[in-house]
Write an enzyme that holds these catalytic residues in place. Structure first.
Site, short mmCIF file in Angstrom:
data_model
loop_
_atom_site.label_atom_id
_atom_site.label_comp_id
_atom_site.label_asym_id
_atom_site.label_seq_id
_atom_site.Cartn_x
_atom_site.Cartn_y
_atom_site.Cartn_z
N HIS A 46 -8.72 0.32 -2.53
CA HIS A 46 -7.28 0.58 -2.54
C HIS A 46 -7.05 2.00 -3.06
O HIS A 46 -7.90 2.57 -3.75
CB HIS A 46 -6.57 -0.42 -3.45
N GLU A 48 -5.26 3.20 -5.46
CA GLU A 48 -5.36 3.36 -6.91
C GLU A 48 -6.81 3.44 -7.36
O GLU A 48 -7.17 4.30 -8.17
CB GLU A 48 -4.70 2.16 -7.64
N CYS A 76 -1.45 -4.07 -7.08
CA CYS A 76 -1.80 -5.48 -7.02
C CYS A 76 -2.60 -5.86 -8.28
O CYS A 76 -2.89 -5.02 -9.13
CB CYS A 76 -2.63 -5.77 -5.77
N CYS A 79 -5.87 -3.86 -8.75
CA CYS A 79 -5.63 -2.48 -9.16
C CYS A 79 -5.14 -2.40 -10.60
O CYS A 79 -5.55 -1.51 -11.35
CB CYS A 79 -4.68 -1.80 -8.20
#
Length: 148
Positions: A46, A48, A76, A79
């Site tokens: 992801h 992040e 999420c 993360c």
């Protein structure tokens, strides 16, 4: 956040969900990332996490105290866990994520007192622009599916 939006557009150009993130320390960007789970065959890639990896490599430390994370979409659960482990001081996000958001939309992990690290969180920064980028990406994807 503008730099994170540029990175989100880079993700879209790679046919990844358009989310971008930057890590900032003392007003300087020290980490950049955008979504890459599809091209990397990596569910943890992801935006992040990619930005945290970049910052940790540049700063030679897996802990990132004194740093802020700007991301175009509410993080999420995965993360938020990575953000906590990195000891990020502050998270600033654009659009809320009503399906998987872990900074208040579905759950607020930073408010969980039993966890050992709590970053301050601000949401809604350039939310319309961040949300529009996501909406147009998914609309185009649905249209491709309908035409196929």
């Amino acid at each position: 956040m503008r730099e994170a939006l540029l990175l989100a557009r880079e993700a879209a150009a790679c046919d990844e969900v358009p989310v971008g993130a930057v890590v900032v320390r003392d007003g300087v960007i020290v980490g950049r990332g955008f979504n890459k789970p599809i091209c990397r065959h990596d569910p943890s890639a992801h935006a992040e996490v990619m930005a945290l990896r970049d910052a940790a490599g540049r700063l030679n430390n897996y802990r990132l105290p004194g740093c802020m994370l700007y991301v175009t979409l509410e993080p999420c659960v995965m993360c938020v866990g990575a953000i906590m482990h990195a000891r990020i001081d502050r998270v600033v996000f654009g659009a809320r994520d009503p399906k998987t958001g872990a900074c208040g939309s579905v759950i607020d992990l930073f408010a969980e007192t039993r966890l050992n690290h709590h970053a301050s969180v601000s949401g809604g920064v350039l939310a319309e622009e961040c949300g529009a980028l996501l909406s147009s990406f998914f609309a185009a994807r649905r249209q491709k599916t309908e035409l196929a």
